[in-house]
Design a protein around this motif. Sequence first.
Motif, mmCIF file in Angstrom:
data_model
loop_
_atom_site.group_PDB
_atom_site.id
_atom_site.type_symbol
_atom_site.label_atom_id
_atom_site.label_comp_id
_atom_site.label_asym_id
_atom_site.label_seq_id
_atom_site.Cartn_x
_atom_site.Cartn_y
_atom_site.Cartn_z
ATOM 1 N N ARG A 7 0.821 -1.212 0.000
ATOM 2 C CA ARG A 7 0.000 0.000 0.000
ATOM 3 C C ARG A 7 0.858 1.267 0.000
ATOM 4 N NH1 ARG A 7 -0.242 1.043 5.684
ATOM 5 N NH2 ARG A 7 -0.834 -0.849 6.807
ATOM 6 N N ALA A 37 0.129 4.138 -2.537
ATOM 7 C CA ALA A 37 -0.030 5.519 -2.071
ATOM 8 C C ALA A 37 0.870 6.462 -2.866
ATOM 9 C CB ALA A 37 0.291 5.604 -0.579
ATOM 10 N N LEU A 90 -0.755 7.171 -6.168
ATOM 11 C CA LEU A 90 -2.006 7.929 -6.095
ATOM 12 C C LEU A 90 -1.866 9.257 -5.359
ATOM 13 C CD1 LEU A 90 -4.564 5.060 -5.307
ATOM 14 C CD2 LEU A 90 -3.894 5.987 -7.539
ATOM 15 N N ALA A 109 -1.197 9.650 -2.101
ATOM 16 C CA ALA A 109 -1.957 9.481 -0.864
ATOM 17 C C ALA A 109 -1.024 9.222 0.310
ATOM 18 C CB ALA A 109 -2.943 8.317 -1.005
ATOM 19 N N ASP A 110 -1.573 9.320 1.503
ATOM 20 C CA ASP A 110 -0.861 9.018 2.738
ATOM 21 C C ASP A 110 -0.966 7.515 2.984
ATOM 22 O OD1 ASP A 110 0.072 8.682 5.314
ATOM 23 O OD2 ASP A 110 -1.490 9.902 6.264
ATOM 24 N N LEU A 116 -4.396 4.694 4.114
ATOM 25 C CA LEU A 116 -4.961 3.714 3.192
ATOM 26 C C LEU A 116 -5.050 2.342 3.847
ATOM 27 C CD1 LEU A 116 -3.206 4.278 -0.271
ATOM 28 C CD2 LEU A 116 -5.425 5.133 0.496
ATOM 29 N N PRO A 119 -9.577 5.346 -9.347
ATOM 30 C CA PRO A 119 -8.147 5.009 -9.444
ATOM 31 C C PRO A 119 -7.774 4.532 -10.847
ATOM 32 C CG PRO A 119 -9.095 4.067 -7.456
ATOM 33 C CD PRO A 119 -10.242 4.572 -8.275
ATOM 34 N N ASP A 168 -5.689 12.358 -10.115
ATOM 35 C CA ASP A 168 -5.567 12.677 -8.690
ATOM 36 C C ASP A 168 -6.852 12.272 -7.969
ATOM 37 O OD1 ASP A 168 -4.669 13.663 -6.282
ATOM 38 O OD2 ASP A 168 -5.185 15.743 -6.738
ATOM 39 N N LEU A 178 -7.683 11.169 -5.075
ATOM 40 C CA LEU A 178 -7.926 11.506 -3.677
ATOM 41 C C LEU A 178 -7.771 12.995 -3.407
ATOM 42 C CD1 LEU A 178 -6.869 8.376 -3.635
ATOM 43 C CD2 LEU A 178 -6.804 8.765 -1.195
ATOM 44 N N TRP A 214 -12.909 8.030 1.625
ATOM 45 C CA TRP A 214 -12.929 7.827 0.178
ATOM 46 C C TRP A 214 -12.501 6.391 -0.083
ATOM 47 C CZ3 TRP A 214 -9.569 5.892 -3.310
ATOM 48 C CH2 TRP A 214 -9.798 6.164 -4.656
ATOM 49 N N SER A 262 -9.516 5.121 2.006
ATOM 50 C CA SER A 262 -8.705 6.213 2.538
ATOM 51 C C SER A 262 -9.515 6.937 3.605
ATOM 52 C CB SER A 262 -8.329 7.188 1.421
ATOM 53 O OG SER A 262 -7.646 8.312 1.939
#
Length: 413
Positions: free
Chosen positions: A96, A100, A103, A105-106, A110, A222, A227, A229, A236, A254
Amino acid sequence: MTQPAEPTDRTDRVGPADAAGRAGAASRGGPLRRPAEFPGGRELFRLSEAVGHLNHGSFGAVPIPVQEAQAALRAEAHADPDAFFIGAPDRLVGARTRIAARLGADPDGLAFVSNATEAANVALDAVEFAAGDEILVTDHGYGTVVAAAARRAPLTTVALGTDLPDEDAVRETVLAGVTPRTRVAVLDHISSPTARLIASPRLLAELAERGVTTIVDGAHAPGMIPDPLGGGADFWFGNLHKWAYAPSGTAILSVAPHHRGRVRPPVPSWEDHHGYPRSVENRATFDYTGWLAAPEGLDLLEELDAAKVRAHNSALAAYGAALLAEIPGVAPLPYTEGLALRTLRLPPGVAQTPAAAGELRERIAAEQRIRVLIWPWPGGGGIRVSGQIYNRAEEYERLAEVLPAYLPAYRRA
């Protein structure tokens, strides 16, 4: 992974004498541009050549390199089950973290889940409801996600219909449905039946200003948008097995930092003491191979050039929609630019119910060997076409050729 040759920018011009002769009128300004094939795209999949696969948006399709990565993981699990399952929690963190990064993301926000419906239930369980609280949904919401919301609190359903002209009209209609009792809004990022953006960043920000917790169903986001997220939702979730080329049963949830402490796992596990996200994604002797192989799908998308893939897929969906729009009684719907999905309304009386829509979908599949989504709607349902790198223009031309025989309005014309 082996990367196919670069797609070219060439498009063929289609005139009235060609198989897609209706395209000239559909473009309302000259011949419609016929998208070229994505070089090597079909060779990346093991799809049957006997079927026109125009419904990638429902279940996706797994590229061969990702299938092979998952097969290698399964072989590893069978060779030494103890080592595989003992090491799975830490390997999921690594997987992940890679996702992340792709994507934006943090990774600590996730968690892997099996699908969007499961994620919706986890998100809703993390919200504290009081007596009198309500959940806002729309008439475009995915059935099982809406059903999950209905288990928690009374629903207010906002009718968006199918013909709101633009993003502002969608936003204003949703906000008009907010009341002092609205505790949560469950919104599609990209709606499944009508393939348009609903949970825009501006709408999410305005709901947050009103104190509404936002839960966004990003099942199609995705891989399809750059983007996914970026809107800043409280919760989400999105499927990776559609446009991000992951194995089936692979999705992500998320959660914003201030909600993570309230997230409860679907079932207890030996990882619960770690809290979210490890507590959500660990399930004893579950088959983790799809989740562990999921980063390979996003890596492949980048190797192919994600921007070119998205442009190609969007152009194919637009081409198919333009052809279908020339059929009497079939009407194009407002759409969001850049998506690999397009939808049109069928003539009145066609596919009004889920049963009728399913029957029509399966008739077309059985008799024409074409897979396409038929969605139900009161008064008359719709048809949705997808574009993917394995598709060719002639598949949409074939659909446009045969579809009229299934539409009573056309037969009377």
